[in-house]
Design a protein around this motif. Structure first.
Motif, PDB file in Angstrom:
ATOM      1  N   THR A  13       0.830  -1.205   0.000  1.00 41.53           N
ATOM      2  CA  THR A  13       0.000   0.000   0.000  1.00 41.53           C
ATOM      3  C   THR A  13       0.869   1.261   0.000  1.00 41.53           C
ATOM      4  O   THR A  13       0.418   2.338   0.380  1.00 41.53           O
ATOM      5  CB  THR A  13      -0.952   0.011   1.214  1.00 41.53           C
ATOM      6  N   LEU A  16      -0.017   5.194  -2.284  1.00 42.05           N
ATOM      7  CA  LEU A  16      -1.343   5.151  -2.894  1.00 42.05           C
ATOM      8  C   LEU A  16      -1.864   6.569  -3.093  1.00 42.05           C
ATOM      9  O   LEU A  16      -1.628   7.453  -2.268  1.00 42.05           O
ATOM     10  CB  LEU A  16      -2.322   4.366  -2.014  1.00 42.05           C
ATOM     11  N   THR A  46     -12.720  -2.692   0.171  1.00 40.20           N
ATOM     12  CA  THR A  46     -11.345  -2.237  -0.052  1.00 40.20           C
ATOM     13  C   THR A  46     -11.333  -0.796  -0.528  1.00 40.20           C
ATOM     14  O   THR A  46     -10.536   0.024  -0.051  1.00 40.20           O
ATOM     15  CB  THR A  46     -10.615  -3.162  -1.047  1.00 40.20           C
ATOM     16  N   TYR A  50      -9.635   2.382   1.726  1.00 39.18           N
ATOM     17  CA  TYR A  50      -8.545   3.226   1.239  1.00 39.18           C
ATOM     18  C   TYR A  50      -9.014   4.620   0.821  1.00 39.18           C
ATOM     19  O   TYR A  50      -8.280   5.345   0.167  1.00 39.18           O
ATOM     20  CB  TYR A  50      -7.755   2.512   0.143  1.00 39.18           C
ATOM     21  N   MET A 150      -7.682  -2.796  -5.374  1.00 33.90           N
ATOM     22  CA  MET A 150      -6.350  -2.223  -5.177  1.00 33.90           C
ATOM     23  C   MET A 150      -5.670  -1.967  -6.517  1.00 33.90           C
ATOM     24  O   MET A 150      -4.964  -0.966  -6.683  1.00 33.90           O
ATOM     25  CB  MET A 150      -5.497  -3.148  -4.296  1.00 33.90           C
ATOM     26  N   LYS A 154      -4.175   1.619  -7.680  1.00 38.57           N
ATOM     27  CA  LYS A 154      -2.779   1.785  -8.109  1.00 38.57           C
ATOM     28  C   LYS A 154      -2.681   2.303  -9.545  1.00 38.57           C
ATOM     29  O   LYS A 154      -1.789   3.095  -9.866  1.00 38.57           O
ATOM     30  CB  LYS A 154      -2.022   0.472  -7.947  1.00 38.57           C
TER      31      LYS A 154
END
Length: 168
Positions: A13, A16, A46, A50, A150, A154
């Motif tokens: 992570t 990010l 998720t 984040y 994720m 990214k």
């Protein structure tokens, strides 16, 4: 690395981007819904974990994985969507049907991403059996939905880096 050797819910992570400003579409195949619902829950949680805002996440359902491509294209064409996460599960059967579906979906989603210049994420499980699917939808190998979310985050970070970098 094969997912049997890696937990799909464990990832770096570092660095990010701020995702609170981004809008995500999650396209979910209804076929194998016990698996795809778990994938959706993983991806959704998720994104929230984040920093994505619930109001910036939209869900669209399609009948099966084959239809993910068109669903993704419709969402990716929208100016207010920054990334599209596609979730499905095609379990090997007695015929080669799964090979044709998996290839078409992978190629189709790649084409949508290239055409629109937006991250379109392949979060489709291609297991040999139901247990392998469950193991990768929140079971002993983690959740492919987590990994797909994720990946979207990214890729948005990379996009920002690419378009903001200036040579000196």
């Amino acid at each position: 690395m094969a997912s049997e050797l890696k937990n799909l819910s464990v990832f770096s992570t570092d660095n990010l981007p701020d995702v609170s400003i981004h809008r995500f579409a999650i396209v979910v195949a209804e076929w194998n819904s016990d698996v795809t619902e778990a994938l959706f829950n993983g991806a959704y949680q998720t994104l929230l974990h984040y920093g994505a805002k619930p109001d910036n996440i939209i869900r669209g359902n399609v009948p099966g994985s084959y239809e993910l491509t068109l669903g993704a294209q419709w969402f990716a064409q929208r100016d207010d969507i920054d990334a599209v996460i596609c979730l499905g599960c095609v379990i090997q059967g007695e015929t080669k049907h799964n090979d044709y579906i998996n290839h078409a979906v992978a190629q189709g989603l790649t084409n949508v991403s290239i055409k629109t210049g937006k991250p379109v994420i392949f979060g489709v499980l291609t297991p040999n059996d139901q247990q392998q699917a469950l193991d990768r939808a929140g079971g002993k190998h983690g959740n492919k939905g987590d990994e797909a979310a994720m990946t979207a985050i990214k890729m948005l970070g990379l996009q920002k880096q690419v378009y903001s970098f200036q040579f000196k």
